[in-house]
Motif scaffolding. Sequence first.
Motif, short mmCIF file in Angstrom:
data_model
loop_
_atom_site.label_atom_id
_atom_site.label_comp_id
_atom_site.label_asym_id
_atom_site.label_seq_id
_atom_site.Cartn_x
_atom_site.Cartn_y
_atom_site.Cartn_z
N ALA A 25 0.85 -1.20 0.00
CA ALA A 25 0.00 0.00 0.00
C ALA A 25 0.88 1.25 0.00
O ALA A 25 1.79 1.41 0.83
CB ALA A 25 -0.91 0.00 1.22
N VAL A 26 0.63 2.12 -0.95
CA VAL A 26 1.42 3.34 -1.14
C VAL A 26 0.54 4.53 -0.76
O VAL A 26 -0.64 4.59 -1.11
CB VAL A 26 1.87 3.47 -2.60
N THR A 27 1.13 5.49 -0.02
CA THR A 27 0.38 6.68 0.35
C THR A 27 0.18 7.56 -0.88
O THR A 27 1.13 7.96 -1.55
CB THR A 27 1.13 7.48 1.43
N ALA B 217 -15.26 4.24 -5.65
CA ALA B 217 -16.45 4.71 -4.93
C ALA B 217 -16.11 5.02 -3.48
O ALA B 217 -16.59 6.02 -2.92
CB ALA B 217 -17.55 3.65 -5.01
N GLU B 218 -15.28 4.20 -2.87
CA GLU B 218 -14.90 4.42 -1.47
C GLU B 218 -14.12 5.73 -1.31
O GLU B 218 -14.32 6.46 -0.33
CB GLU B 218 -14.06 3.24 -0.98
N LEU B 219 -13.26 6.04 -2.28
CA LEU B 219 -12.41 7.24 -2.19
C LEU B 219 -13.03 8.45 -2.88
O LEU B 219 -12.45 9.54 -2.84
CB LEU B 219 -11.03 6.95 -2.80
N ALA C 297 -4.67 8.41 1.03
CA ALA C 297 -5.19 7.04 1.10
C ALA C 297 -4.06 6.09 0.72
O ALA C 297 -3.12 6.45 0.02
CB ALA C 297 -6.37 6.86 0.15
N GLY C 298 -4.17 4.85 1.24
CA GLY C 298 -3.20 3.80 0.89
C GLY C 298 -3.74 2.96 -0.25
O GLY C 298 -4.83 2.37 -0.14
N ALA D 44 -1.53 11.87 -6.72
CA ALA D 44 -0.11 12.22 -6.54
C ALA D 44 0.55 11.16 -5.67
O ALA D 44 0.09 10.87 -4.55
CB ALA D 44 0.03 13.58 -5.90
N VAL D 45 1.61 10.57 -6.21
CA VAL D 45 2.43 9.62 -5.46
C VAL D 45 3.83 10.22 -5.39
O VAL D 45 4.61 10.13 -6.33
CB VAL D 45 2.47 8.25 -6.16
N GLY D 46 4.12 10.86 -4.25
CA GLY D 46 5.38 11.59 -4.16
C GLY D 46 5.39 12.70 -5.19
O GLY D 46 4.49 13.55 -5.26
#
Length: 992
Positions: A101-103, A146-148, A112-113, A157-159
């Motif tokens: 899981a990536v932030t 749907a959850e996010l 979110a992860g 955005a990942v980093g």
Amino acid sequence: MHPARLAARGMAAQAPLLAAIGAIVLVVTGLLAGIPRFLEAASTASARAALESADATDAAARAQVRLSSDAAAQSAAMDSVLDPLLEGVDAEVLRSVQSDAVTVALPDGREAGIRFLADPLAAARIDVAEGAWPSDGTALPEALAAELGLTVGDVLAVGDHELTVSALWEPIDPGAPAWFGTDTEAALLSEADLVALDVNPFAVWTLLPELDSLDAARVGGLGVAARSWEAAIRADSELARGGVLYAGGLADTVTTIERAIASARGVSPLPLVVVGVVGAIALAQLTRLLTAVRSAETLLLRARGRSPRSAALAAALESAVIGIPAAALGALLAVLLVPGPSALGSALTAIGVVAAAVLIATGLSAAAARSARAPGRAALGGYVAAVVLAAVAAGLGLWRLRLLGSPVIATPDGGTAVDGLAVLAAPLGVLALSLVAAAALPLAFSAGERLAARSPRLAPTLIARQLARRPGEFAVPVVLTALAVASAVLASSYSASWADLTERAGELRNGAALRVQLAGASTVGGAATIASSPRFALDDASAAPVLVAPTESGEDEVTLIALAGSDLDVVSPLGGELDRAALAAAIATPSAGAELDATATRLSVRASVSTTPLDPGAPLAPRQGELSLTAWVSDAQGALARLALDDDGSGVLSTALPEGVAPWTVVAIDAAVATGPIPARYAASVEFDDAETPADWVVQSEAGTPADPGAGLGFVLTATEPSAPLTVRLMAPAGDSPRLAVSAAFAHRLGLDEGSPVRLRFAGSGLAVEGVVSSIVAQLPGTTEALTALVDLRALTDSVLRVTSSVPRPDQIWIDADDPVAAAAALQPVLPSGAVLTTVESGSGQELQRPVVAALWIGAAGSLLLAAAAAIAVSVALLRSRRGETVALRAIGMRDRDSSTARGVELVLVLVLGALAGTAAGLVVAQLTVGELARSAVLDAPRSLPAPVLLDVPALSVAVAVVAVLTAATAAVTSSAVLAMARRSTGREVDA
């Protein structure tokens, strides 16, 4: 006369016997080719079904290593490991790259992860609901989006990297093994994009069986590959660098399938051997009869210079002319009627049967040509040798079967195989006893002749004397009938014994008709622990919560089963072997706690606390001295819940009782007092508002001391320095130790008797329960392990609560239902997430064994047909030699119809003797072998579970009726043939 013409005339003269030989070759070939095809097809279908129905993680194996900077070289290294393992194996390997899981920063600023998956083949396994894929950016599962609150076009955005949501998707088959359970929750993107994120991803290889091409014969190769893969990876220093994570239950699943297939193969040779032996004896006896009928012709040809070699060659050619078309037709019928693997095996079977027929004909004809004696006498030494050899071989097979305990043995690679000698114990035993019965015919017929001599009627005397004069000629139908009937008795015994043991082993394994394995926390939590239970989903079924936990006693692993003694009526009775009432009485422990009214829906407690600073006049900190309560409540079935009580501000703390079986019992109260920086003394009291407060409850923990508040339960706590909240546990004083029922194997292992103390330590923790043995039983339901113990769930809860708050949660629900199939169908849709429903049949391997039972009956039916055909052929062949007898009987006044009836009665007596001998042989061999054969066919039947030898009476009754019909038909055909011959015969024909 030309030899070919002479041979043709000889064949025409003996057309009935030769036709019988051809029919036997056809039937034997069809059965020997068709039964293996039938069993192979059934095993293949069952193996595929087992893998198809397995959970995603149980139908696949997965290896995960850190992605190397040189991904191509890493993939090549894995290929070098896999290629030798998968050579000739029906499997495929999928490679993917995955991340933990990536932030991820969402467009609205939240984080979110998200797990990312780069799988080039995933596009074929998804339905794109919105957008397009494959494409740039990332594709999100619809549920995750749907959850996010995300949609197509949003930017993540990942980093320092940005990913645009280009598609939303859902899996076509979420349970497909390629997803390995959780991959459906990952976001898809290309491998290059995933590597660019710099999140240290993993390279993942997933091993999947190819169900469309997998067959039973190659399941073993798949099992070896699955079991060896992890060790092969770890042995490669490059791949193992940085660690290897191996997951998946494919190896265990395939091993179970292998065991089931091997168990089936441990019994499947029985019908083949019986059919083969019956066919060989039928061919040998009919060929011997043919040589006997031709004895005068053989002597004449020998006198004219025919050599034994020429006689053998002629017999071989004659046998080939008859056998080749018959065998070819039998193999063709097997291929056309029974779907299965390549027809090569059927062709080889046909060649083998023809070769056997030719060898038998050649050997017997050569022997007859060399000897001036009657063929029956010449064969006496060979017959005795056959009886001795069969008896010795049967004894060795039985010894081997008893030594191993099963015809199925383990192999060094972790698989299974069939022991060639042990598997032949039953058919060789039947053969030996049938040959012994035939050898005893002269004695039986002589005794019958002496008895019949006392009769004033001609027919009984005539019949008895004819039987006594020709015991060798009637040995053929006796042996064949005995073998056929014995095979039917064995089929009946095996099917009934296997079905009974399978059912009882399933009851033992499952515990009850239905079992729900719950997922989630392993320790008792809040109300959801009970409310989410499927105990209450069925109105017409009884259900009980059960804990099945691995424990240890010294160096031994012991399975502990805990359920309320009052719920033992839901437990399977193990075919009547388990006395549930006695067991309930043995583990019964007096209930400790405060029982609420049966109609109660809430628990209310009045509580107060008085805080006194140890330094008089020192100011108390805010909230110092506040009291919070947690109740441990148990329903009538022992299901425990941990409930926090809410303070309404008036000194009454209460909570709603969860769904459960009334009445509820308060097992313990945890009272926590908030401390502060000021040393103080806290005097508290607790009083039940809607139940009688037990006066004998004690302070279980060391933090407080009891006090008399005047009403309710009181305790005093003292805090001399700042600390976390002080907690005391109030509960009934400790009573007797929990009473345990233990398995006989456990008692024997530790030398336990009733009244012996026993200590069980929960595996992986320091938690232990100390009890006393109250009963010793052969086996306890819920597990097939030998070392087991049973305790009352409430007694276990009470014992554990005195030392810890980590109380093991019941992890199963056992359900008793009159109609388990309907109950399972109704329960399946309402199961909690992750729960698994099993029945008595689950994991039993029945689908692989049922075809074996069918094959046994097919073999028995084929053997009966062969015996009937051979009996008719023998009778018809004897007509010519007994024509003079018919004319002579007519001359002394016996009517032709009476003469024909006497011949029919002769045959009936012979067949009845054969049937009785076969019944006795079948019962004896069944008693000696069927128990072990049935046990080998049940995958997890422990040795402590008896395997009685039973009979399938309805099926055997049908077989008896078939034998009676065939006997009557054979006698009718024989009588008709005798009558027709008698009406054509004259004294002049006989003289001629």
